[in-house]
Design a protein around this motif. Structure first.
Motif, mmCIF file in Angstrom:
data_model
loop_
_atom_site.group_PDB
_atom_site.id
_atom_site.type_symbol
_atom_site.label_atom_id
_atom_site.label_comp_id
_atom_site.label_asym_id
_atom_site.label_seq_id
_atom_site.Cartn_x
_atom_site.Cartn_y
_atom_site.Cartn_z
ATOM 1 N N MET A 1 18.285 82.957 97.711
ATOM 2 C CA MET A 1 19.553 83.244 97.050
ATOM 3 C C MET A 1 20.667 82.476 97.738
ATOM 4 O O MET A 1 20.759 82.472 98.950
ATOM 5 C CB MET A 1 19.825 84.753 97.117
ATOM 6 N N SER A 2 21.477 81.809 96.967
ATOM 7 C CA SER A 2 22.578 81.037 97.542
ATOM 8 C C SER A 2 23.826 81.908 97.645
ATOM 9 O O SER A 2 23.906 82.973 97.054
ATOM 10 C CB SER A 2 22.889 79.824 96.680
ATOM 11 N N THR A 3 24.761 81.420 98.392
ATOM 12 C CA THR A 3 26.039 82.102 98.480
ATOM 13 C C THR A 3 27.139 81.117 98.136
ATOM 14 O O THR A 3 27.382 80.168 98.878
ATOM 15 C CB THR A 3 26.280 82.665 99.892
ATOM 16 N N VAL A 4 27.744 81.303 96.988
ATOM 17 C CA VAL A 4 28.954 80.590 96.600
ATOM 18 C C VAL A 4 30.011 81.670 96.505
ATOM 19 O O VAL A 4 29.848 82.646 95.789
ATOM 20 C CB VAL A 4 28.800 79.874 95.243
ATOM 21 N N ILE A 5 31.075 81.528 97.267
ATOM 22 C CA ILE A 5 32.088 82.575 97.350
ATOM 23 C C ILE A 5 33.281 82.215 96.473
ATOM 24 O O ILE A 5 33.833 81.126 96.580
ATOM 25 C CB ILE A 5 32.535 82.766 98.809
ATOM 26 N N LEU A 6 33.670 83.132 95.626
ATOM 27 C CA LEU A 6 34.850 82.996 94.785
ATOM 28 C C LEU A 6 35.910 83.920 95.356
ATOM 29 O O LEU A 6 35.685 85.124 95.468
ATOM 30 C CB LEU A 6 34.484 83.413 93.349
ATOM 31 N N THR A 7 37.048 83.361 95.778
ATOM 32 C CA THR A 7 38.103 84.200 96.348
ATOM 33 C C THR A 7 38.754 85.034 95.247
ATOM 34 O O THR A 7 38.584 84.767 94.052
ATOM 35 C CB THR A 7 39.191 83.357 97.035
ATOM 36 N N GLU A 8 39.518 86.017 95.670
ATOM 37 C CA GLU A 8 40.208 86.870 94.701
ATOM 38 C C GLU A 8 41.165 86.062 93.825
ATOM 39 O O GLU A 8 41.240 86.272 92.618
ATOM 40 C CB GLU A 8 40.957 87.994 95.434
ATOM 41 N N ALA A 9 41.890 85.115 94.426
ATOM 42 C CA ALA A 9 42.824 84.277 93.659
ATOM 43 C C ALA A 9 42.076 83.441 92.626
ATOM 44 O O ALA A 9 42.515 83.306 91.476
ATOM 45 C CB ALA A 9 43.622 83.381 94.604
ATOM 46 N N ALA A 10 40.931 82.874 93.011
ATOM 47 C CA ALA A 10 40.138 82.073 92.077
ATOM 48 C C ALA A 10 39.576 82.949 90.962
ATOM 49 O O ALA A 10 39.575 82.563 89.793
ATOM 50 C CB ALA A 10 39.017 81.353 92.818
ATOM 51 N N ALA A 11 39.089 84.131 91.322
ATOM 52 C CA ALA A 11 38.537 85.043 90.325
ATOM 53 C C ALA A 11 39.605 85.441 89.304
ATOM 54 O O ALA A 11 39.334 85.478 88.098
ATOM 55 C CB ALA A 11 37.965 86.288 91.003
ATOM 56 N N TYR A 12 40.807 85.709 89.761
ATOM 57 C CA TYR A 12 41.906 86.067 88.862
ATOM 58 C C TYR A 12 42.173 84.925 87.873
ATOM 59 O O TYR A 12 42.335 85.145 86.671
ATOM 60 C CB TYR A 12 43.161 86.386 89.683
ATOM 61 N N GLU A 13 42.199 83.701 88.372
ATOM 62 C CA GLU A 13 42.456 82.540 87.516
ATOM 63 C C GLU A 13 41.315 82.324 86.527
ATOM 64 O O GLU A 13 41.548 82.039 85.352
ATOM 65 C CB GLU A 13 42.650 81.292 88.387
ATOM 66 N N VAL A 14 40.081 82.463 86.987
ATOM 67 C CA VAL A 14 38.924 82.295 86.103
ATOM 68 C C VAL A 14 38.945 83.360 85.010
ATOM 69 O O VAL A 14 38.735 83.055 83.830
ATOM 70 C CB VAL A 14 37.596 82.358 86.897
ATOM 71 N N LYS A 15 39.210 84.615 85.378
ATOM 72 C CA LYS A 15 39.278 85.697 84.376
ATOM 73 C C LYS A 15 40.315 85.382 83.314
ATOM 74 O O LYS A 15 40.077 85.542 82.120
ATOM 75 C CB LYS A 15 39.653 87.027 85.052
ATOM 76 N N SER A 16 41.482 84.940 83.751
ATOM 77 C CA SER A 16 42.565 84.606 82.835
ATOM 78 C C SER A 16 42.149 83.473 81.891
ATOM 79 O O SER A 16 42.372 83.551 80.681
ATOM 80 C CB SER A 16 43.806 84.208 83.640
ATOM 81 N N MET A 17 41.526 82.440 82.427
ATOM 82 C CA MET A 17 41.090 81.309 81.604
ATOM 83 C C MET A 17 40.012 81.730 80.611
ATOM 84 O O MET A 17 40.024 81.300 79.457
ATOM 85 C CB MET A 17 40.574 80.177 82.507
ATOM 86 N N MET A 18 39.084 82.568 81.058
ATOM 87 C CA MET A 18 38.019 83.036 80.169
ATOM 88 C C MET A 18 38.603 83.854 79.016
ATOM 89 O O MET A 18 38.188 83.688 77.869
ATOM 90 C CB MET A 18 37.001 83.877 80.946
ATOM 91 N N GLU A 19 39.545 84.727 79.330
ATOM 92 C CA GLU A 19 40.169 85.550 78.286
ATOM 93 C C GLU A 19 40.941 84.679 77.305
ATOM 94 O O GLU A 19 40.859 84.888 76.094
ATOM 95 C CB GLU A 19 41.067 86.610 78.920
ATOM 96 N N GLN A 20 41.682 83.679 77.803
ATOM 97 C CA GLN A 20 42.437 82.782 76.931
ATOM 98 C C GLN A 20 41.534 81.987 76.003
ATOM 99 O O GLN A 20 41.942 81.590 74.920
ATOM 100 C CB GLN A 20 43.278 81.813 77.765
ATOM 101 N N ASN A 21 40.306 81.749 76.428
ATOM 102 C CA ASN A 21 39.362 80.976 75.625
ATOM 103 C C ASN A 21 38.376 81.854 74.853
ATOM 104 O O ASN A 21 37.343 81.375 74.386
ATOM 105 C CB ASN A 21 38.604 79.985 76.513
ATOM 106 N N GLY A 22 38.694 83.147 74.732
ATOM 107 C CA GLY A 22 37.886 84.052 73.930
ATOM 108 C C GLY A 22 36.514 84.364 74.520
ATOM 109 O O GLY A 22 35.590 84.696 73.786
ATOM 110 N N MET A 23 36.390 84.254 75.862
ATOM 111 C CA MET A 23 35.108 84.537 76.517
ATOM 112 C C MET A 23 35.289 85.556 77.642
ATOM 113 O O MET A 23 34.908 85.295 78.779
ATOM 114 C CB MET A 23 34.511 83.252 77.087
ATOM 115 N N PRO A 24 35.850 86.740 77.355
ATOM 116 C CA PRO A 24 36.097 87.697 78.436
ATOM 117 C C PRO A 24 34.831 88.163 79.153
ATOM 118 O O PRO A 24 34.893 88.599 80.292
ATOM 119 C CB PRO A 24 36.801 88.858 77.737
ATOM 120 N N ASP A 25 33.678 88.048 78.491
ATOM 121 C CA ASP A 25 32.419 88.454 79.110
ATOM 122 C C ASP A 25 31.581 87.245 79.538
ATOM 123 O O ASP A 25 30.393 87.376 79.816
ATOM 124 C CB ASP A 25 31.607 89.327 78.144
#
Length: 119
Positions: A1-25
């Motif tokens: 199993m690999s470890t790629v770490i997503l910081t809280e700031a990055a996760a917030y930005e990714v969530k926002s981008m996913m929601e804007q593009n109609g892919m909240p899940d």
């Protein structure tokens, strides 16, 4: 199993981008491909579902996919999102990278040189 770490700031930005593009899940896929001045470059894409060879990680509610073939190259990598006066962007810090190009968009590791291109 690999470890790629997503910081809280990055996760917030990714969530926002996913929601804007109609892919909240949706999933954030982190990948490595050949190219760039130094031989390897990072890829980030939104995916609707994991592929058969993907590992699934989760940070702050964001599901992250890493292909098992890319996992050794990405192991220990941290993805952050930083704001500055010039705007914002993702910052990738990979402890396996032993060289990178001047613009910072490509790299190579001790074991994987990739396929460099002219810049």
């Amino acid at each position: 199993m690999s470890t790629v770490i997503l910081t809280e700031a990055a996760a917030y930005e990714v969530k926002s981008m996913m929601e804007q593009n109609g892919m909240p899940d949706g999933y954030l896929k982190i990948s490595v491909k050949g190219g760039g001045c130094t031989g390897l470059s990072y890829g980030m894409s939104a995916e609707e579902a994991p592929a058969e060879n993907d590992e699934i990680l989760e940070y702050y509610g964001v599901k992250v996919l890493v292909d098992k073939t890319d996992a050794p190259i990405l192991n220990g990598t941290t993805i952050d999102f930083k704001q500055s006066l010039m705007g914002g962007g993702f910052a990738i810090e990979n402890p396996n990278a032993i060289a990178s190009c001047g613009c910072g968009s490509s790299f190579r590791t001790k074991d994987v040189a990739g396929t460099p291109e002219n810049c």
